[in-house]
Write a protein that holds these residues in place. Structure first.
Motif, PDB file in Angstrom:
ATOM      1  N   TYR A   8       0.832  -1.205   0.000  1.00 40.78           N
ATOM      2  CA  TYR A   8       0.000   0.000   0.000  1.00 40.78           C
ATOM      3  C   TYR A   8       0.863   1.251   0.000  1.00 40.78           C
ATOM      4  O   TYR A   8       0.610   2.193  -0.749  1.00 40.78           O
ATOM      5  CB  TYR A   8      -0.936  -0.007   1.212  1.00 40.78           C
ATOM      6  CG  TYR A   8      -1.730   1.262   1.348  1.00 40.78           C
ATOM      7  CD1 TYR A   8      -2.799   1.527   0.503  1.00 40.78           C
ATOM      8  CD2 TYR A   8      -1.407   2.208   2.321  1.00 40.78           C
ATOM      9  CE1 TYR A   8      -3.539   2.682   0.620  1.00 40.78           C
ATOM     10  CE2 TYR A   8      -2.132   3.375   2.440  1.00 40.78           C
ATOM     11  CZ  TYR A   8      -3.193   3.612   1.591  1.00 40.78           C
ATOM     12  OH  TYR A   8      -3.908   4.776   1.704  1.00 40.78           O
ATOM     13  N   GLU A   9       1.900   1.272   0.841  1.00 39.35           N
ATOM     14  CA  GLU A   9       2.785   2.429   0.910  1.00 39.35           C
ATOM     15  C   GLU A   9       3.530   2.641  -0.403  1.00 39.35           C
ATOM     16  O   GLU A   9       3.730   3.769  -0.836  1.00 39.35           O
ATOM     17  CB  GLU A   9       3.757   2.285   2.077  1.00 39.35           C
ATOM     18  CG  GLU A   9       3.095   2.453   3.425  1.00 39.35           C
ATOM     19  CD  GLU A   9       4.027   2.195   4.585  1.00 39.35           C
ATOM     20  OE1 GLU A   9       5.197   1.782   4.360  1.00 39.35           O
ATOM     21  OE2 GLU A   9       3.585   2.390   5.731  1.00 39.35           O
ATOM     22  N   ALA A  10       3.932   1.550  -1.039  1.00 40.65           N
ATOM     23  CA  ALA A  10       4.607   1.651  -2.326  1.00 40.65           C
ATOM     24  C   ALA A  10       3.670   2.223  -3.387  1.00 40.65           C
ATOM     25  O   ALA A  10       4.057   3.093  -4.181  1.00 40.65           O
ATOM     26  CB  ALA A  10       5.143   0.300  -2.760  1.00 40.65           C
ATOM     27  N   MET A  11       2.444   1.747  -3.401  1.00 36.63           N
ATOM     28  CA  MET A  11       1.458   2.249  -4.364  1.00 36.63           C
ATOM     29  C   MET A  11       1.129   3.704  -4.095  1.00 36.63           C
ATOM     30  O   MET A  11       0.977   4.510  -5.022  1.00 36.63           O
ATOM     31  CB  MET A  11       0.179   1.405  -4.318  1.00 36.63           C
ATOM     32  CG  MET A  11       0.379  -0.015  -4.800  1.00 36.63           C
ATOM     33  SD  MET A  11       0.950  -0.122  -6.501  1.00 36.63           S
ATOM     34  CE  MET A  11      -0.501   0.379  -7.359  1.00 36.63           C
ATOM     35  N   LEU A  12       1.025   4.069  -2.845  1.00 39.35           N
ATOM     36  CA  LEU A  12       0.752   5.454  -2.478  1.00 39.35           C
ATOM     37  C   LEU A  12       1.908   6.355  -2.909  1.00 39.35           C
ATOM     38  O   LEU A  12       1.694   7.442  -3.448  1.00 39.35           O
ATOM     39  CB  LEU A  12       0.526   5.554  -0.968  1.00 39.35           C
ATOM     40  CG  LEU A  12      -0.035   6.849  -0.428  1.00 39.35           C
ATOM     41  CD1 LEU A  12      -1.400   7.139  -1.050  1.00 39.35           C
ATOM     42  CD2 LEU A  12      -0.172   6.767   1.092  1.00 39.35           C
ATOM     43  N   GLY A  13       3.133   5.885  -2.708  1.00 41.12           N
ATOM     44  CA  GLY A  13       4.307   6.643  -3.137  1.00 41.12           C
ATOM     45  C   GLY A  13       4.345   6.802  -4.648  1.00 41.12           C
ATOM     46  O   GLY A  13       4.678   7.873  -5.163  1.00 41.12           O
ATOM     47  N   LEU A  14       3.997   5.743  -5.364  1.00 44.03           N
ATOM     48  CA  LEU A  14       3.966   5.799  -6.820  1.00 44.03           C
ATOM     49  C   LEU A  14       2.905   6.781  -7.299  1.00 44.03           C
ATOM     50  O   LEU A  14       3.147   7.570  -8.215  1.00 44.03           O
ATOM     51  CB  LEU A  14       3.697   4.412  -7.398  1.00 44.03           C
ATOM     52  CG  LEU A  14       3.653   4.295  -8.910  1.00 44.03           C
ATOM     53  CD1 LEU A  14       4.972   4.737  -9.526  1.00 44.03           C
ATOM     54  CD2 LEU A  14       3.330   2.864  -9.313  1.00 44.03           C
ATOM     55  N   ALA A  15       1.739   6.762  -6.684  1.00 47.65           N
ATOM     56  CA  ALA A  15       0.673   7.698  -7.052  1.00 47.65           C
ATOM     57  C   ALA A  15       1.103   9.137  -6.792  1.00 47.65           C
ATOM     58  O   ALA A  15       0.846  10.027  -7.614  1.00 47.65           O
ATOM     59  CB  ALA A  15      -0.604   7.373  -6.286  1.00 47.65           C
TER      60      ALA A  15
END
Length: 60
Positions: A8-15
């Motif tokens: 989730y944190e990785a996806m949030l960072g990517l977004a």
């Protein structure tokens, strides 16, 4: 559960990164359009040509 949090944190960072990239690109395009307009008004053909080529590169 930890793996899901990391994902989730990785996806949030990517977004966030994608949003920032889009904002920077929009800012650059807006500035180029403004500078192109100024070159047209002043009749500066060389600057106009250089700026339009730079703008084209942003669309590739």
């Amino acid at each position: 559960m930890d793996k899901m949090k990391v994902t989730y944190e990785a996806m949030l960072g990517l977004a966030a990164e994608m949003t920032l990239d889009e904002a920077v690109l929009k800012f650059r395009k807006d500035r180029l359009y403004q500078a192109i307009d100024e070159a047209l008004v002043s009749g500066d053909r060389d600057t106009f040509n250089r700026l339009t080529e730079e703008l084209k590169m942003l669309y590739i």
